[in-house]
Scaffold this active site. Sequence first.
Site, short mmCIF file in Angstrom:
data_model
loop_
_atom_site.label_atom_id
_atom_site.label_comp_id
_atom_site.label_asym_id
_atom_site.label_seq_id
_atom_site.Cartn_x
_atom_site.Cartn_y
_atom_site.Cartn_z
CG ASN A 92 -2.03 1.05 1.06
OD1 ASN A 92 -2.84 0.93 0.15
ND2 ASN A 92 -2.06 2.03 1.93
CG ASN A 140 -1.88 5.31 3.06
OD1 ASN A 140 -1.86 5.06 1.86
ND2 ASN A 140 -2.94 5.05 3.82
CG ASP A 188 -4.89 7.31 1.61
OD1 ASP A 188 -3.88 6.78 1.14
OD2 ASP A 188 -5.99 6.73 1.62
#
Length: 281
Positions: A92, A140, A188
Site C-alpha cells: 500500500n 501510506n 492517506d
Amino acid sequence: MEEAIKCLLGEGPCYDEKTGILSWVDIKTGTLYKKKEGRVTSIQTGQYLGAAVPADSGNYVGVLTTGIYLITDKTIHKIYTLNEFHDFQRANDAKCDAEGRLWLGSMPLFEDDMDKGGNLYCYSMKAGCRLMFGGTKISNGMAWSRDGQIMYYIDSARKQVDAFDYDMQNGMIGNRRKVIEIPVGVPDGMTIDEEGMLWIALWGTGSVGRFCPITGKMLERIIVPTLNVSSCCLGGPEGDILYITTSGEGGGNGDGFLYSVHTGVRGLPVNRFDDRKWILQ
C-alpha cells in the site's frame, strides 16, 4: 475532472517530467494507467497493485501481492519475491528516494485481518529488501525534503505525519517524531512541493490539505466531489498541477475518478527507481 476512467481504488499518482507521463494505479483491479498528450494506456498485472513508480529504464517498478515487478508496456518481470518476507500481505503506497531505493509499506490483504497490521520496507536491486520497522496499521504517504535530510511518513491509523532524520547515503532513518496531527479525516497519500509544504489526501473529507511540517498547520484545502480521496502528486508541464486519485467504492457520482487542480506552486522532480542492474543482466 482530469480523466473519465473510474477506478475501484485509484492510488499512487505520479508525474514524470522526463517523459511527460502521468501515471496512477487502480489497486484492486491491478491496473497501471499512463497518460501522455491526452492518450491513456493501461497495463493489467493480474494482482493487487499497491503502487507503481517510474524507473531509470523508462519502465515502471510495481509492488504487487507476490513481489516487486518491473513493468514494461507489454510484460511484467518479478525481480523480488515478497509474499514470504516478514509476513508481507499486500503493498500500500511506495516511493523512491533520491538514490533510487524503493520504500514500500504493507497492510492486510483482507479487511477482516486489519489487526495483523503491516510493515515498512526499503528495497534496492543492489542490497535487496530490508524490514525498516513493523507495527504499522495502514502504511501510506511518503515524501522527502528537498535536501533529502528528512523523510515524512504516514501510518493512516495514527492520524498524523511523522518525520525521520534521513541518511541518504545509506538509506537509514532515525529520530522519529510527530510533525502534523490530522484533526479531521484520515491522512492517506501525500506529496511535497518546492516550498517544503506537504499536500495530504484526507480520506473521508473530500479534500486535500496543504500543511506546514514546521508549524503543523493547514495552509490550504482543495475540495473534490467525492469523500474518499486517496493520494496526490504535483506535476504537469509547469509542475504546478495537483493530481488527485479517489476511491470508486463510496457510492457517489464523483467516486473513483482522477482530478486535477492548478495550485500556483511547483512540486519536486520525481525520484525514479534505480533498475540499472536489471538492464545490465
